[in-house]
Enzyme design. Structure first.
Site, short mmCIF file in Angstrom:
data_model
loop_
_atom_site.label_atom_id
_atom_site.label_comp_id
_atom_site.label_asym_id
_atom_site.label_seq_id
_atom_site.Cartn_x
_atom_site.Cartn_y
_atom_site.Cartn_z
N ALA A 68 14.46 -26.54 -16.55
CA ALA A 68 14.97 -27.85 -16.93
C ALA A 68 14.87 -28.75 -15.70
O ALA A 68 14.69 -28.27 -14.58
CB ALA A 68 16.41 -27.73 -17.41
N GLY A 113 14.82 -22.79 -17.60
CA GLY A 113 14.52 -23.29 -18.94
C GLY A 113 13.10 -22.98 -19.40
O GLY A 113 12.85 -22.86 -20.59
C1 HXC Z 1 12.96 -31.06 -11.27
C2 HXC Z 1 11.43 -29.94 -10.01
C3 HXC Z 1 11.85 -28.72 -10.53
C4 HXC Z 1 12.88 -28.73 -11.51
C5 HXC Z 1 10.28 -28.33 -9.14
N1 HXC Z 1 10.46 -29.66 -9.15
N2 HXC Z 1 11.11 -27.73 -9.97
N3 HXC Z 1 11.99 -31.09 -10.38
N4 HXC Z 1 13.41 -29.93 -11.83
N5 HXC Z 1 13.31 -27.62 -12.11
C6 HXC Z 1 9.74 -30.66 -8.36
C7 HXC Z 1 10.14 -30.66 -6.90
O1 HXC Z 1 11.31 -31.39 -6.71
C8 HXC Z 1 8.93 -31.28 -6.25
O2 HXC Z 1 8.91 -32.67 -6.47
C9 HXC Z 1 7.79 -30.73 -7.09
O3 HXC Z 1 8.36 -30.37 -8.35
C10 HXC Z 1 7.16 -29.52 -6.48
O4 HXC Z 1 8.17 -28.56 -6.22
P1 HXC Z 1 8.34 -27.78 -4.83
O5 HXC Z 1 9.67 -27.18 -4.80
O6 HXC Z 1 7.97 -28.68 -3.71
O7 HXC Z 1 7.19 -26.67 -5.00
P2 HXC Z 1 7.12 -25.20 -4.38
O8 HXC Z 1 7.56 -25.21 -2.95
O9 HXC Z 1 5.75 -24.72 -4.73
O10 HXC Z 1 8.19 -24.32 -5.20
C11 HXC Z 1 8.03 -24.04 -6.55
C12 HXC Z 1 9.36 -23.52 -7.16
C13 HXC Z 1 10.48 -24.51 -6.81
C14 HXC Z 1 9.67 -22.14 -6.59
C15 HXC Z 1 9.14 -23.40 -8.66
O11 HXC Z 1 10.07 -25.83 -7.16
C16 HXC Z 1 11.79 -24.23 -7.49
O12 HXC Z 1 12.53 -23.33 -7.10
N6 HXC Z 1 12.13 -25.03 -8.52
C17 HXC Z 1 13.40 -24.94 -9.20
C18 HXC Z 1 13.45 -23.71 -10.05
C19 HXC Z 1 14.80 -23.63 -10.77
O13 HXC Z 1 15.86 -23.56 -10.12
N7 HXC Z 1 14.76 -23.64 -12.09
C20 HXC Z 1 15.95 -23.57 -12.90
C21 HXC Z 1 16.40 -24.96 -13.20
S1 HXC Z 1 17.91 -24.92 -14.08
P3 HXC Z 1 9.16 -33.71 -5.26
O14 HXC Z 1 8.80 -35.02 -5.88
O15 HXC Z 1 10.61 -33.60 -4.94
O16 HXC Z 1 8.27 -33.26 -4.14
C22 HXC Z 1 17.47 -24.61 -15.66
C23 HXC Z 1 18.64 -24.52 -16.60
C24 HXC Z 1 18.20 -24.52 -18.00
O17 HXC Z 1 16.35 -24.50 -16.01
C25 HXC Z 1 19.38 -24.76 -18.88
C26 HXC Z 1 19.03 -24.99 -20.31
C27 HXC Z 1 17.74 -25.59 -20.60
#
Ligand code: HXC
Length: 262
Positions: A68, A113
Protein backbone atom coordinates in the site's frame (compact mmCIF):
# COMPACT_ATOMS: atom_id res chain seq x y z
CA UNK A 1 -6.84 14.03 -13.07
CA UNK A 2 -4.33 11.33 -12.27
CA UNK A 3 -2.04 9.75 -14.77
CA UNK A 4 -3.10 6.23 -15.59
CA UNK A 5 -1.43 3.80 -13.24
CA UNK A 6 -2.50 0.61 -14.96
CA UNK A 7 -2.16 -0.80 -18.45
CA UNK A 8 -5.34 -2.72 -19.26
CA UNK A 9 -5.50 -4.94 -22.34
CA UNK A 10 -7.15 -7.97 -23.88
CA UNK A 11 -4.56 -10.66 -24.60
CA UNK A 12 -4.30 -14.25 -25.82
CA UNK A 13 -4.91 -15.70 -29.29
CA UNK A 14 -8.67 -15.26 -28.82
CA UNK A 15 -8.34 -12.01 -26.86
CA UNK A 16 -10.24 -13.72 -24.07
CA UNK A 17 -7.85 -12.94 -21.21
CA UNK A 18 -8.05 -9.59 -19.44
CA UNK A 19 -4.59 -8.28 -18.52
CA UNK A 20 -4.07 -5.69 -15.80
CA UNK A 21 -0.48 -4.44 -15.51
CA UNK A 22 0.56 -2.25 -12.58
CA UNK A 23 2.37 0.72 -14.06
CA UNK A 24 3.53 3.12 -11.37
CA UNK A 25 7.28 2.48 -11.61
CA UNK A 26 8.39 5.61 -9.73
CA UNK A 27 6.71 4.37 -6.55
CA UNK A 28 7.54 0.69 -7.00
CA UNK A 29 3.88 0.16 -7.95
CA UNK A 30 2.68 1.23 -4.49
CA UNK A 31 -1.04 0.53 -4.42
CA UNK A 32 -2.47 3.99 -3.75
CA UNK A 33 -6.20 4.67 -3.82
CA UNK A 34 -6.29 6.08 -7.40
CA UNK A 35 -4.49 2.94 -8.61
CA UNK A 36 -6.90 0.66 -6.74
CA UNK A 37 -9.87 2.60 -8.13
CA UNK A 38 -8.56 1.94 -11.65
CA UNK A 39 -8.07 -1.71 -10.69
CA UNK A 40 -11.65 -1.94 -9.43
CA UNK A 41 -12.99 -0.50 -12.71
CA UNK A 42 -10.83 -2.82 -14.83
CA UNK A 43 -11.73 -5.96 -12.87
CA UNK A 44 -15.46 -5.13 -13.00
CA UNK A 45 -15.34 -4.47 -16.75
CA UNK A 46 -13.63 -7.81 -17.42
CA UNK A 47 -15.99 -9.57 -15.02
CA UNK A 48 -19.02 -8.28 -16.94
CA UNK A 49 -17.53 -9.00 -20.38
CA UNK A 50 -18.73 -12.37 -21.74
CA UNK A 51 -15.70 -12.57 -24.04
CA UNK A 52 -13.28 -12.63 -21.10
CA UNK A 53 -12.64 -16.03 -19.46
CA UNK A 54 -9.96 -15.11 -16.93
CA UNK A 55 -8.01 -12.13 -15.67
CA UNK A 56 -4.23 -11.80 -15.18
CA UNK A 57 -2.74 -9.21 -12.82
CA UNK A 58 0.97 -8.48 -13.12
CA UNK A 59 3.60 -5.86 -12.34
CA UNK A 60 6.82 -5.26 -14.21
CA UNK A 61 9.65 -7.76 -14.72
CA UNK A 62 11.48 -6.00 -11.86
CA UNK A 63 8.78 -5.47 -9.27
CA UNK A 64 5.22 -6.52 -8.56
CA UNK A 65 4.32 -4.02 -5.83
CA UNK A 66 5.95 -2.60 -2.68
CA UNK A 67 2.63 -2.54 -0.83
CA UNK A 68 0.00 0.00 0.00
CA UNK A 69 1.15 3.61 -0.45
CA UNK A 70 2.94 4.59 2.76
CA UNK A 71 3.00 8.27 1.72
CA UNK A 72 -0.78 8.18 1.43
CA UNK A 73 -1.23 6.38 4.78
CA UNK A 74 1.21 8.44 6.87
CA UNK A 75 -1.31 11.24 7.50
CA UNK A 76 -4.31 9.07 8.31
CA UNK A 77 -5.81 8.78 11.79
CA UNK A 78 -7.66 5.99 13.55
CA UNK A 79 -11.12 7.57 13.71
CA UNK A 80 -11.25 8.37 9.99
CA UNK A 81 -10.27 4.92 8.77
CA UNK A 82 -12.14 3.03 11.53
CA UNK A 83 -15.43 4.75 10.76
CA UNK A 84 -14.79 4.28 7.05
CA UNK A 85 -15.35 7.99 6.38
CA UNK A 86 -12.62 8.14 3.75
CA UNK A 87 -13.49 4.69 2.34
CA UNK A 88 -9.84 3.67 2.62
CA UNK A 89 -9.26 0.18 1.12
CA UNK A 90 -12.89 -0.17 -0.04
CA UNK A 91 -11.73 -1.06 -3.58
CA UNK A 92 -9.73 -4.06 -2.39
CA UNK A 93 -12.74 -6.34 -1.96
CA UNK A 94 -13.41 -6.23 -5.72
CA UNK A 95 -10.55 -8.67 -6.32
CA UNK A 96 -11.63 -11.26 -3.76
CA UNK A 97 -15.26 -10.97 -4.84
CA UNK A 98 -14.64 -11.30 -8.59
CA UNK A 99 -16.53 -14.29 -9.99
CA UNK A 100 -14.00 -14.99 -12.73
CA UNK A 101 -10.60 -16.57 -12.05
CA UNK A 102 -7.77 -14.10 -11.42
CA UNK A 103 -4.17 -15.22 -11.92
CA UNK A 104 -1.31 -13.19 -10.45
CA UNK A 105 2.01 -13.20 -12.33
CA UNK A 106 4.67 -11.98 -9.90
CA UNK A 107 8.22 -10.77 -10.47
CA UNK A 108 10.47 -9.05 -7.92
CA UNK A 109 9.20 -7.57 -4.68
CA UNK A 110 5.65 -8.50 -3.72
CA UNK A 111 5.33 -6.91 -0.30
CA UNK A 112 2.68 -5.90 2.19
CA UNK A 113 -0.47 -4.97 0.28
CA UNK A 114 1.20 -6.39 -2.86
CA UNK A 115 1.37 -9.82 -1.27
CA UNK A 116 -2.16 -9.38 0.08
CA UNK A 117 -3.41 -8.44 -3.38
CA UNK A 118 -2.00 -11.59 -5.00
CA UNK A 119 -3.31 -13.75 -2.17
CA UNK A 120 -6.81 -12.41 -2.93
CA UNK A 121 -6.33 -13.77 -6.48
CA UNK A 122 -7.00 -17.44 -7.30
CA UNK A 123 -3.67 -18.66 -8.63
CA UNK A 124 -0.17 -17.22 -8.18
CA UNK A 125 2.70 -17.83 -10.64
CA UNK A 126 6.08 -16.46 -9.60
CA UNK A 127 9.27 -15.55 -11.43
CA UNK A 128 12.52 -17.00 -10.06
CA UNK A 129 13.49 -13.71 -8.40
CA UNK A 130 10.11 -12.98 -6.82
CA UNK A 131 10.16 -12.11 -3.12
CA UNK A 132 7.10 -12.22 -0.89
CA UNK A 133 6.82 -10.50 2.46
CA UNK A 134 4.61 -8.76 4.99
CA UNK A 135 6.91 -5.97 6.25
CA UNK A 136 4.17 -3.92 7.93
CA UNK A 137 5.74 -4.51 11.35
CA UNK A 138 8.74 -2.45 10.23
CA UNK A 139 6.50 0.60 9.85
CA UNK A 140 4.55 0.09 13.06
CA UNK A 141 1.44 -1.56 11.70
CA UNK A 142 0.04 -4.99 10.92
CA UNK A 143 -1.14 -6.51 7.62
CA UNK A 144 -4.56 -5.00 6.84
CA UNK A 145 -5.83 -6.81 3.76
CA UNK A 146 -5.38 -10.50 4.47
CA UNK A 147 -1.67 -10.82 5.24
CA UNK A 148 -2.24 -12.44 8.60
CA UNK A 149 -5.18 -14.55 7.43
CA UNK A 150 -4.76 -15.71 3.82
CA UNK A 151 -1.00 -16.13 4.32
CA UNK A 152 -1.59 -18.38 7.34
CA UNK A 153 -4.12 -20.45 5.38
CA UNK A 154 -1.63 -20.76 2.52
CA UNK A 155 1.70 -21.47 4.25
CA UNK A 156 0.75 -22.55 7.78
CA UNK A 157 1.29 -20.90 11.13
CA UNK A 158 5.04 -21.18 11.65
CA UNK A 159 6.15 -19.54 8.40
CA UNK A 160 3.32 -16.97 8.42
CA UNK A 161 4.14 -16.00 12.00
CA UNK A 162 7.83 -15.69 11.19
CA UNK A 163 7.11 -13.47 8.18
CA UNK A 164 4.59 -11.23 9.96
CA UNK A 165 6.69 -10.85 13.14
CA UNK A 166 9.97 -10.09 11.39
CA UNK A 167 9.05 -8.67 7.99
CA UNK A 168 11.48 -11.22 6.51
CA UNK A 169 10.86 -12.02 2.87
CA UNK A 170 10.65 -15.46 1.29
CA UNK A 171 11.92 -16.27 -2.18
CA UNK A 172 10.00 -17.93 -5.00
CA UNK A 173 11.29 -21.45 -4.24
CA UNK A 174 10.26 -21.15 -0.59
CA UNK A 175 6.89 -19.78 -1.65
CA UNK A 176 6.50 -22.77 -3.95
CA UNK A 177 7.42 -25.29 -1.26
CA UNK A 178 5.10 -23.61 1.23
CA UNK A 179 2.17 -23.64 -1.19
CA UNK A 180 1.84 -19.87 -1.61
CA UNK A 181 2.42 -20.12 -5.37
CA UNK A 182 1.68 -22.99 -7.73
CA UNK A 183 4.49 -22.54 -10.30
CA UNK A 184 7.86 -20.82 -10.63
CA UNK A 185 9.26 -19.74 -14.02
CA UNK A 186 12.12 -17.57 -15.31
CA UNK A 187 11.19 -13.90 -14.92
CA UNK A 188 10.74 -13.37 -18.67
CA UNK A 189 8.31 -16.31 -18.97
CA UNK A 190 6.00 -15.95 -15.99
CA UNK A 191 3.54 -13.53 -17.58
CA UNK A 192 3.26 -15.59 -20.79
CA UNK A 193 2.65 -18.72 -18.70
CA UNK A 194 -0.05 -16.94 -16.70
CA UNK A 195 -1.74 -15.77 -19.91
CA UNK A 196 -1.57 -19.32 -21.33
CA UNK A 197 -3.22 -20.55 -18.16
CA UNK A 198 -5.92 -17.89 -18.52
CA UNK A 199 -6.48 -18.98 -22.14
CA UNK A 200 -6.83 -22.59 -21.06
CA UNK A 201 -9.40 -21.67 -18.41
CA UNK A 202 -11.08 -19.50 -21.07
CA UNK A 203 -11.70 -22.64 -23.16
CA UNK A 204 -13.90 -24.09 -20.41
CA UNK A 205 -17.56 -23.40 -19.78
CA UNK A 206 -17.75 -20.01 -18.01
CA UNK A 207 -20.65 -21.25 -15.91
CA UNK A 208 -18.80 -24.33 -14.69
CA UNK A 209 -15.60 -22.32 -14.15
CA UNK A 210 -17.53 -20.02 -11.84
CA UNK A 211 -18.89 -23.00 -9.91
CA UNK A 212 -15.42 -24.54 -9.55
CA UNK A 213 -14.06 -21.26 -8.20
CA UNK A 214 -16.93 -20.93 -5.76
CA UNK A 215 -16.46 -24.53 -4.61
CA UNK A 216 -12.72 -24.19 -3.94
CA UNK A 217 -13.18 -20.84 -2.19
CA UNK A 218 -15.79 -22.33 0.10
CA UNK A 219 -13.07 -24.61 1.52
CA UNK A 220 -11.69 -21.46 3.21
CA UNK A 221 -15.01 -20.46 4.74
CA UNK A 222 -16.85 -23.63 5.72
CA UNK A 223 -16.31 -26.66 7.90
CA UNK A 224 -15.46 -29.84 5.97
CA UNK A 225 -19.00 -31.14 6.46
CA UNK A 226 -20.59 -27.91 5.21
CA UNK A 227 -18.07 -27.64 2.38
CA UNK A 228 -18.73 -31.19 1.18
CA UNK A 229 -22.47 -30.51 1.30
CA UNK A 230 -22.08 -27.30 -0.68
CA UNK A 231 -19.85 -29.03 -3.21
CA UNK A 232 -22.38 -31.84 -3.69
CA UNK A 233 -25.15 -29.28 -4.26
CA UNK A 234 -23.06 -27.50 -6.90
CA UNK A 235 -22.38 -30.86 -8.54
CA UNK A 236 -26.13 -31.50 -8.63
CA UNK A 237 -26.69 -28.03 -10.05
CA UNK A 238 -24.40 -28.75 -13.02
CA UNK A 239 -26.98 -31.34 -14.13
CA UNK A 240 -29.37 -28.49 -14.91
CA UNK A 241 -26.90 -26.96 -17.37
CA UNK A 242 -26.44 -27.35 -21.11
CA UNK A 243 -22.68 -27.45 -20.66
CA UNK A 244 -22.76 -30.51 -18.39
CA UNK A 245 -25.03 -32.37 -20.82
CA UNK A 246 -22.89 -31.40 -23.80
CA UNK A 247 -19.64 -32.18 -21.96
CA UNK A 248 -20.67 -35.70 -20.97
CA UNK A 249 -22.37 -36.43 -24.33
CA UNK A 250 -19.27 -35.35 -26.22
CA UNK A 251 -17.12 -37.70 -24.15
CA UNK A 252 -19.48 -40.63 -24.71
CA UNK A 253 -19.72 -39.86 -28.46
CA UNK A 254 -15.92 -39.48 -28.70
CA UNK A 255 -16.06 -35.89 -30.04
CA UNK A 256 -15.11 -32.44 -28.85
CA UNK A 257 -17.76 -30.53 -26.86
CA UNK A 258 -19.43 -27.64 -28.71
CA UNK A 259 -19.20 -24.09 -27.52
CA UNK A 260 -20.87 -23.21 -24.24
CA UNK A 261 -24.55 -22.24 -24.45
CA UNK A 262 -25.17 -21.55 -20.76
C1 HXC B 1 4.97 4.52 -1.15
C2 HXC B 1 6.93 3.64 -1.90
C3 HXC B 1 6.63 2.41 -1.32
C4 HXC B 1 5.38 2.27 -0.65
C5 HXC B 1 8.53 2.25 -2.27
N1 HXC B 1 8.12 3.50 -2.47
N2 HXC B 1 7.64 1.55 -1.56
N3 HXC B 1 6.10 4.68 -1.80
N4 HXC B 1 4.59 3.37 -0.58
N5 HXC B 1 4.98 1.12 -0.12
C6 HXC B 1 8.82 4.57 -3.18
C7 HXC B 1 9.99 5.12 -2.40
O1 HXC B 1 9.56 6.07 -1.49
C8 HXC B 1 10.84 5.71 -3.51
O2 HXC B 1 10.29 6.91 -3.97
C9 HXC B 1 10.62 4.72 -4.64
O3 HXC B 1 9.38 4.06 -4.37
C10 HXC B 1 11.71 3.69 -4.71
O4 HXC B 1 11.84 3.06 -3.45
P1 HXC B 1 13.24 2.84 -2.69
O5 HXC B 1 12.95 2.53 -1.29
O6 HXC B 1 14.14 3.98 -2.97
O7 HXC B 1 13.78 1.55 -3.49
P2 HXC B 1 14.74 0.39 -2.97
O8 HXC B 1 15.87 0.95 -2.17
O9 HXC B 1 15.03 -0.41 -4.19
O10 HXC B 1 13.86 -0.51 -1.97
C11 HXC B 1 12.77 -1.26 -2.42
C12 HXC B 1 11.89 -1.71 -1.22
C13 HXC B 1 11.55 -0.48 -0.37
C14 HXC B 1 12.65 -2.74 -0.39
C15 HXC B 1 10.65 -2.36 -1.82
O11 HXC B 1 11.04 0.55 -1.21
C16 HXC B 1 10.55 -0.74 0.72
O12 HXC B 1 10.88 -1.31 1.76
N6 HXC B 1 9.30 -0.28 0.52
C17 HXC B 1 8.26 -0.37 1.52
C18 HXC B 1 7.80 -1.78 1.67
C19 HXC B 1 6.70 -1.87 2.73
O13 HXC B 1 6.92 -1.52 3.91
N7 HXC B 1 5.52 -2.30 2.32
C20 HXC B 1 4.39 -2.43 3.21
C21 HXC B 1 3.60 -1.16 3.15
S1 HXC B 1 2.29 -1.23 4.31
P3 HXC B 1 11.02 8.33 -3.69
O14 HXC B 1 10.25 9.27 -4.56
O15 HXC B 1 10.82 8.59 -2.24
O16 HXC B 1 12.45 8.13 -4.07
C22 HXC B 1 1.11 -2.13 3.55
C23 HXC B 1 -0.13 -2.33 4.38
C24 HXC B 1 -1.23 -2.87 3.59
O17 HXC B 1 1.21 -2.55 2.45
C25 HXC B 1 -2.50 -2.74 4.36
C26 HXC B 1 -3.73 -3.07 3.57
C27 HXC B 1 -3.68 -2.84 2.14
Amino acid sequence: HHEKMLIVQRVGAKQNVGLIKLNRPKAHNALCTPLMKEMQTAVKEFEEDDKIGAIVITGSEKIFAAGADIKEMVVKDFATIYTGKDHFLDEWKTIAECKKPIIAAVNGFCLGGGCELVMACDIIYAGHHAQFGQPEINIGTVPGAGGSQRLTHAVGKSLAMEMVLTGNRIDAETALRAGLVSKVYPAKEVLAKAIELGEKIGEQSPLIVQMCKEAVNSAYELTLKEGLHFERRLFHATFSTHDRKEGMSAFVEKRKPKRSLD
